[in-house]
Scaffold this active site. Structure first.
Site, mmCIF file in Angstrom:
data_model
loop_
_atom_site.group_PDB
_atom_site.id
_atom_site.type_symbol
_atom_site.label_atom_id
_atom_site.label_comp_id
_atom_site.label_asym_id
_atom_site.label_seq_id
_atom_site.Cartn_x
_atom_site.Cartn_y
_atom_site.Cartn_z
ATOM 1 N N CYS A 136 2.679 -41.081 -3.988
ATOM 2 C CA CYS A 136 1.785 -42.117 -3.845
ATOM 3 C C CYS A 136 0.427 -41.552 -3.227
ATOM 4 O O CYS A 136 0.203 -41.176 -2.293
ATOM 5 C CB CYS A 136 2.138 -42.995 -2.871
ATOM 6 S SG CYS A 136 1.276 -44.288 -2.423
ATOM 7 N N CYS A 139 -1.646 -43.611 -0.646
ATOM 8 C CA CYS A 139 -1.062 -43.343 0.624
ATOM 9 C C CYS A 139 -1.382 -42.023 1.318
ATOM 10 O O CYS A 139 -1.552 -42.092 2.458
ATOM 11 C CB CYS A 139 0.568 -43.367 0.567
ATOM 12 S SG CYS A 139 1.054 -44.820 -0.437
ATOM 13 N N ASP A 140 -1.465 -41.001 0.537
ATOM 14 C CA ASP A 140 -1.604 -39.777 1.043
ATOM 15 C C ASP A 140 -2.734 -38.905 0.968
ATOM 16 O O ASP A 140 -2.733 -37.877 1.394
ATOM 17 C CB ASP A 140 -0.407 -38.875 0.708
ATOM 18 C CG ASP A 140 0.951 -39.323 1.077
ATOM 19 O OD1 ASP A 140 0.851 -40.208 2.250
ATOM 20 O OD2 ASP A 140 2.077 -39.515 0.678
#
Ligand SMILES: Cc1cc2nc3c(=O)[nH]c(=O)nc-3n(C[C@H](O)[C@H](O)[C@H](O)COP(=O)(O)OP(=O)(O)OC[C@H]3O[C@@H](n4cnc5c(N)ncnc54)[C@H](O)[C@@H]3O)c2cc1C
Length: 309
Positions: A136, A139-140
């Site tokens: 993801c 997300c990261d």
């Protein structure tokens, strides 16, 4: 009499397909619940820019999730938390849905559990999850500002997420197993124009290495030349395919041999009163717009089924 919860329609999964099914079923005045093992929104929560959903030139995935949630609950559908691990058929035709938060009974069920990323299955992948291995980018990516990162894959998700990463990190190297991309042409063109995106063809990641805390490098295999090499990278974002979220639903007998759920054009599965919608279906195009279309049909057909009993 039983004290377990009962609904006309229970929708398993509150992504775009499930939330749309809930809108249609509850607007038809059925008692409706959406059950999800996580927060509503599904994969939209992991998506940065959505540019191909009608009505918006560009909207952030989590914002679209909030808007769909507001629509899906406006006619009284409930959102409830729980992971489904089985669906049983009762003698009267109702469905008993087993969850880790207790059993729920429903006249009709819509399965909208989506799919999840396939893992590469190479050494280091599990050990470095959360330490540089990610599925993801949204997300990261922020953890790797100013660093060089890698992407594995050549489809829409790999290229789309590579583009997202390129705006945040120093540079992105995309390892593609074959000699060409499968991504949509518009995404390919954008990626090829980005100065800090580089493609490495015919190359497989065979191991992910690092120290106790973080990824440092990947081992590579060139499947054309047979050459092995190592490449320094701070993170590996993996997009090599999807698998259906139907592990707990196999015994219901609605899945094909790969776990996807075939339906007819009314979203009906092989079991009366059990419908499927969205990415979990056996189909060609897995997108928010197609999930929403499936969800609308499934919600309406669930109404037709309940009304005809
Ligand atoms: C990185 C990325 C970028 C994307 N970009 C775009 C884009 O730009 N445009 C576009 O149209 N599409 C995009 N997509 C695809 C799009 O997000 C999906 O097609 C869409 O979300 C599918 O909707 P769905 O409702 O079928 O499934 P999902 O969104 O996957 O939702 C399924 C829900 O079911 C829940 N669930 C699963 N198993 C269980 C269980 N056993 N019990 C309870 N709940 C369960 C999950 O928690 C999840 O909330 C992208 C996907 C990814 C991963």
């Amino acid at each position: 009499m039983t004290d377990r919860k009962q609904y006309d329609v229970l929708i398993i999964g509150a992504g775009p397909a499930g939330m749309t099914a809930a809108t249609y079923a509850s607007r038809a005045e059925l008692s409706t619940a959406m059950l999800d093992q996580g927060i509503y929104g599904g994969q939209m929560n992991n998506t940065a820019d959505v540019e191909n959903y009608p009505g918006y030139q560009n909207i952030q995935g989590p914002d679209l999730a909030e808007k769909m949630y507001a629509s899906s609950t406006q006619f009284g559908a409930e959102y409830t938390f729980g992971k489904v691990d089985g669906v049983e058929l009762l003698d009267n035709g109702d469905k008993l849905v087993h969850t880790d938060a207790g059993d729920i009974e429903a006249k009709a069920v819509v399965i909208a559990t989506g799919s999840e990323h396939v893992h590469l299955g190479v050494p280091g992948e599990e050990a470095f999850q959360g330490k540089g291995v990610s599925y993801c980018a949204v997300c990261d990516a922020a953890f790797f500002k100013g660093e060089s990162v890698s992407v594995v894959g050549g489809g829409d998700s790999a290229v789309e997420e590579g583009l997202y990463l390129a705006d945040i990190v120093k540079d992105v190297t995309i390892f593609v197993r074959s000699g060409e991309l499968k991504a949509q042409p518009i995404l390919q063109e954008r990626a090829k124009k980005k100065e800090n995106i580089r493609f490495v063809w015919h190359t497989e990641v065979t191991a992910i290495r690092g120290d106790d805390n973080e990824v440092k490098s990947v081992d590579l295999y060139n499947n054309q030349t047979g050459e092995h090499s190592s490449f320094e990278t701070a993170a590996v974002f993996i997009y090599v395919g999807l698998q259906p979220n139907t592990a707990g639903l196999k015994e219901l007998g609605v899945t094909d041999d790969q776990g996807w759920i075939p339906t007819d054009e009314h979203m009906a599965t092989s079991v009366p009163g059990v419908f499927a919608a969205g990415d979990v279906r056996a189909k060609d195009l897995r997108q928010i717009a197609t999930a929403v279309g499936d969800g609308g049909l499934a919600g309406q057909e669930a109404y037709n089924y309940v009304a005809s009993r």
